[in-house]
Design a protein around this motif. Structure first.
Motif, PDB file in Angstrom:
ATOM      1  N   GLU A 100       0.819  -1.213   0.000  1.00  9.77           N
ATOM      2  CA  GLU A 100       0.000   0.000   0.000  1.00  9.77           C
ATOM      3  C   GLU A 100       0.852   1.262   0.000  1.00  9.77           C
ATOM      4  O   GLU A 100       0.497   2.266  -0.614  1.00  9.77           O
ATOM      5  CB  GLU A 100      -0.936   0.014   1.207  1.00  9.77           C
ATOM      6  N   LEU A 101       1.985   1.200   0.715  1.00 12.21           N
ATOM      7  CA  LEU A 101       2.850   2.378   0.828  1.00 12.21           C
ATOM      8  C   LEU A 101       3.869   2.470  -0.307  1.00 12.21           C
ATOM      9  O   LEU A 101       4.374   3.546  -0.602  1.00 12.21           O
ATOM     10  CB  LEU A 101       3.606   2.357   2.161  1.00 12.21           C
ATOM     11  N   GLY A 102       4.226   1.308  -0.881  1.00 13.44           N
ATOM     12  CA  GLY A 102       5.272   1.292  -1.896  1.00 13.44           C
ATOM     13  C   GLY A 102       6.668   1.403  -1.310  1.00 13.44           C
ATOM     14  O   GLY A 102       7.639   1.661  -2.020  1.00 13.44           O
ATOM     15  N   ARG A 103       6.771   1.218  -0.013  1.00 12.86           N
ATOM     16  CA  ARG A 103       8.049   1.276   0.712  1.00 12.86           C
ATOM     17  C   ARG A 103       7.868   0.507   2.014  1.00 12.86           C
ATOM     18  O   ARG A 103       6.739   0.227   2.422  1.00 12.86           O
ATOM     19  CB  ARG A 103       8.464   2.716   0.993  1.00 12.86           C
ATOM     20  N   PRO A 104       8.973   0.183   2.706  1.00 15.86           N
ATOM     21  CA  PRO A 104       8.808  -0.454   4.021  1.00 15.86           C
ATOM     22  C   PRO A 104       8.097   0.483   4.992  1.00 15.86           C
ATOM     23  O   PRO A 104       8.234   1.705   4.908  1.00 15.86           O
ATOM     24  CB  PRO A 104      10.251  -0.720   4.473  1.00 15.86           C
ATOM     25  N   GLU A 105       7.335  -0.100   5.931  1.00 18.40           N
ATOM     26  CA  GLU A 105       6.663   0.713   6.951  1.00 18.40           C
ATOM     27  C   GLU A 105       7.659   1.326   7.923  1.00 18.40           C
ATOM     28  O   GLU A 105       7.396   2.365   8.508  1.00 18.40           O
ATOM     29  CB  GLU A 105       5.680  -0.147   7.758  1.00 18.40           C
ATOM     30  N   HIS A 106       8.776   0.635   8.119  1.00 18.74           N
ATOM     31  CA  HIS A 106       9.764   1.072   9.111  1.00 18.74           C
ATOM     32  C   HIS A 106      11.119   1.304   8.453  1.00 18.74           C
ATOM     33  O   HIS A 106      11.428   0.718   7.416  1.00 18.74           O
ATOM     34  CB  HIS A 106       9.876   0.033  10.233  1.00 18.74           C
ATOM     35  N   HIS A 107      11.915   2.156   9.078  1.00 23.38           N
ATOM     36  CA  HIS A 107      13.215   2.531   8.547  1.00 23.38           C
ATOM     37  C   HIS A 107      14.367   1.751   9.178  1.00 23.38           C
ATOM     38  O   HIS A 107      15.451   1.682   8.610  1.00 23.38           O
ATOM     39  CB  HIS A 107      13.453   4.032   8.782  1.00 23.38           C
ATOM     40  N   GLU A 108      14.136   1.204  10.366  1.00 25.24           N
ATOM     41  CA  GLU A 108      15.229   0.574  11.107  1.00 25.24           C
ATOM     42  C   GLU A 108      14.633  -0.385  12.121  1.00 25.24           C
ATOM     43  O   GLU A 108      13.503  -0.219  12.565  1.00 25.24           O
ATOM     44  CB  GLU A 108      16.015   1.675  11.843  1.00 25.24           C
ATOM     45  N   PHE A 109      15.420  -1.406  12.487  1.00 24.03           N
ATOM     46  CA  PHE A 109      15.040  -2.288  13.592  1.00 24.03           C
ATOM     47  C   PHE A 109      16.252  -2.457  14.492  1.00 24.03           C
ATOM     48  O   PHE A 109      17.396  -2.288  14.052  1.00 24.03           O
ATOM     49  CB  PHE A 109      14.537  -3.653  13.085  1.00 24.03           C
ATOM     50  N   ARG A 110      15.976  -2.796  15.737  1.00 27.06           N
ATOM     51  CA  ARG A 110      17.043  -3.093  16.698  1.00 27.06           C
ATOM     52  C   ARG A 110      16.556  -4.164  17.672  1.00 27.06           C
ATOM     53  O   ARG A 110      15.374  -4.173  18.054  1.00 27.06           O
ATOM     54  CB  ARG A 110      17.414  -1.866  17.535  1.00 27.06           C
ATOM     55  N   TRP A 111      17.475  -5.031  18.064  1.00 26.09           N
ATOM     56  CA  TRP A 111      17.250  -5.946  19.190  1.00 26.09           C
ATOM     57  C   TRP A 111      17.888  -5.261  20.392  1.00 26.09           C
ATOM     58  O   TRP A 111      19.103  -5.066  20.406  1.00 26.09           O
ATOM     59  CB  TRP A 111      17.916  -7.290  18.932  1.00 26.09           C
ATOM     60  N   VAL A 112      17.084  -4.869  21.361  1.00 27.05           N
ATOM     61  CA  VAL A 112      17.606  -4.084  22.482  1.00 27.05           C
ATOM     62  C   VAL A 112      17.204  -4.703  23.823  1.00 27.05           C
ATOM     63  O   VAL A 112      16.140  -5.326  23.930  1.00 27.05           O
ATOM     64  CB  VAL A 112      17.127  -2.614  22.424  1.00 27.05           C
ATOM     65  N   PRO A 113      18.035  -4.514  24.866  1.00 27.04           N
ATOM     66  CA  PRO A 113      17.613  -4.919  26.212  1.00 27.04           C
ATOM     67  C   PRO A 113      16.386  -4.108  26.616  1.00 27.04           C
ATOM     68  O   PRO A 113      16.142  -3.016  26.087  1.00 27.04           O
ATOM     69  CB  PRO A 113      18.812  -4.556  27.096  1.00 27.04           C
ATOM     70  N   LEU A 114      15.609  -4.639  27.561  1.00 33.00           N
ATOM     71  CA  LEU A 114      14.363  -3.973  27.951  1.00 33.00           C
ATOM     72  C   LEU A 114      14.597  -2.567  28.478  1.00 33.00           C
ATOM     73  O   LEU A 114      13.782  -1.671  28.229  1.00 33.00           O
ATOM     74  CB  LEU A 114      13.614  -4.823  28.975  1.00 33.00           C
ATOM     75  N   ASP A 115      15.701  -2.332  29.199  1.00 30.79           N
ATOM     76  CA  ASP A 115      15.941  -0.973  29.709  1.00 30.79           C
ATOM     77  C   ASP A 115      16.216   0.000  28.563  1.00 30.79           C
ATOM     78  O   ASP A 115      15.793   1.146  28.594  1.00 30.79           O
ATOM     79  CB  ASP A 115      17.044  -0.949  30.758  1.00 30.79           C
ATOM     80  N   LYS A 116      16.889  -0.464  27.526  1.00 32.99           N
ATOM     81  CA  LYS A 116      17.131   0.387  26.355  1.00 32.99           C
ATOM     82  C   LYS A 116      15.821   0.620  25.591  1.00 32.99           C
ATOM     83  O   LYS A 116      15.576   1.709  25.072  1.00 32.99           O
ATOM     84  CB  LYS A 116      18.173  -0.254  25.446  1.00 32.99           C
ATOM     85  N   ALA A 117      14.956  -0.407  25.543  1.00 39.49           N
ATOM     86  CA  ALA A 117      13.653  -0.253  24.899  1.00 39.49           C
ATOM     87  C   ALA A 117      12.866   0.857  25.587  1.00 39.49           C
ATOM     88  O   ALA A 117      12.194   1.651  24.929  1.00 39.49           O
ATOM     89  CB  ALA A 117      12.878  -1.569  24.933  1.00 39.49           C
ATOM     90  N   GLN A 118      12.959   0.929  26.903  1.00 38.19           N
ATOM     91  CA  GLN A 118      12.233   1.974  27.637  1.00 38.19           C
ATOM     92  C   GLN A 118      12.733   3.358  27.249  1.00 38.19           C
ATOM     93  O   GLN A 118      11.968   4.305  27.198  1.00 38.19           O
ATOM     94  CB  GLN A 118      12.340   1.762  29.144  1.00 38.19           C
ATOM     95  N   GLU A 119      14.024   3.477  26.945  1.00 33.78           N
ATOM     96  CA  GLU A 119      14.560   4.772  26.517  1.00 33.78           C
ATOM     97  C   GLU A 119      14.033   5.167  25.138  1.00 33.78           C
ATOM     98  O   GLU A 119      13.871   6.350  24.849  1.00 33.78           O
ATOM     99  CB  GLU A 119      16.089   4.716  26.466  1.00 33.78           C
ATOM    100  N   LEU A 120      13.778   4.170  24.283  1.00 40.84           N
ATOM    101  CA  LEU A 120      13.362   4.445  22.911  1.00 40.84           C
ATOM    102  C   LEU A 120      11.851   4.584  22.753  1.00 40.84           C
ATOM    103  O   LEU A 120      11.385   5.420  21.984  1.00 40.84           O
ATOM    104  CB  LEU A 120      13.854   3.324  21.983  1.00 40.84           C
ATOM    105  N   LEU A 121      11.092   3.744  23.445  1.00 42.19           N
ATOM    106  CA  LEU A 121       9.646   3.662  23.246  1.00 42.19           C
ATOM    107  C   LEU A 121       8.889   4.743  24.011  1.00 42.19           C
ATOM    108  O   LEU A 121       9.345   5.209  25.051  1.00 42.19           O
ATOM    109  CB  LEU A 121       9.138   2.290  23.697  1.00 42.19           C
ATOM    110  N   PRO A 122       7.701   5.116  23.533  1.00 39.29           N
ATOM    111  CA  PRO A 122       6.890   6.095  24.255  1.00 39.29           C
ATOM    112  C   PRO A 122       6.403   5.538  25.595  1.00 39.29           C
ATOM    113  O   PRO A 122       6.271   4.316  25.758  1.00 39.29           O
ATOM    114  CB  PRO A 122       5.717   6.375  23.312  1.00 39.29           C
ATOM    115  N   PRO A 123       6.107   6.410  26.553  1.00 41.19           N
ATOM    116  CA  PRO A 123       5.712   5.975  27.905  1.00 41.19           C
ATOM    117  C   PRO A 123       4.508   5.038  27.954  1.00 41.19           C
ATOM    118  O   PRO A 123       4.387   4.259  28.891  1.00 41.19           O
ATOM    119  CB  PRO A 123       5.405   7.297  28.625  1.00 41.19           C
ATOM    120  N   ARG A 124       3.624   5.070  26.955  1.00 41.66           N
ATOM    121  CA  ARG A 124       2.458   4.173  26.998  1.00 41.66           C
ATOM    122  C   ARG A 124       2.862   2.706  27.022  1.00 41.66           C
ATOM    123  O   ARG A 124       2.090   1.856  27.441  1.00 41.66           O
ATOM    124  CB  ARG A 124       1.499   4.460  25.839  1.00 41.66           C
ATOM    125  N   PHE A 125       4.085   2.388  26.549  1.00 48.38           N
ATOM    126  CA  PHE A 125       4.548   1.002  26.528  1.00 48.38           C
ATOM    127  C   PHE A 125       5.346   0.600  27.771  1.00 48.38           C
ATOM    128  O   PHE A 125       5.651  -0.571  27.952  1.00 48.38           O
ATOM    129  CB  PHE A 125       5.408   0.737  25.288  1.00 48.38           C
TER     130      PHE A 125
END
Length: 140
Positions: A100-125
């Protein structure tokens, strides 16, 4: 009050050198988990598995922690995200082109520890990350 718009996704976990990491995806400046809206008649767990495969190419996912889930509080005009916990033992993450977009939905992926995920993700998560940590550490 606006109607609730549901989406479903996965917190995908994998061990690297004995350390648990979760998969996060970036679209523009926003980090997120693989997720999306259900198709008509689709159960939310099926939505989570389908969307994760479509967005990451990962298809061999397991649910060793069961089908339990957590949901965000409503945000952005009534959106609610339901996340399940999945294990990925193998497979390379890819960011395939969305037809539908003609491109990937996302620009990058990472496998991160949960504490690093908290730094990246919005507070709702953040409450979900605590849940994931409790479940994964408790069961090893």
């Amino acid at each position: 009050m606006a109607a609730i718009k549901r989406s479903a996704g996965l917190v995908v976990m994998r061990q690297f050198d004995g350390l648990w990491r979760c998969l996060v995806l970036r679209a523009y400046r926003n980090w997120d988990f693989p997720k999306g809206q259900p198709e008509p008649g689709e159960e939310l767990l099926q939505t989570a598995l389908r969307e994760t495969m479509e967005e990451t190419g990962l298809s061999e996912l397991e649910l060793p922690w069961g089908e339990d889930y957590r949901e965000t509080e409503p945000y952005s005009k009534g959106k609610v995200v339901r996340l399940y916990l999945a294990l990925s033992r193998q497979g390379e993450v890819s960011l395939p082109v969305n037809a539908e977009l003609g491109r990937p939905e996302h620009h990058e992926f990472r496998w991160v520890p949960l504490d690093k995920a908290q730094e990246l993700l919005p507070p709702r998560f953040w409450p979900m990350l605590g849940w994931v940590q409790t479940v994964v550490i408790k069961t090893g």
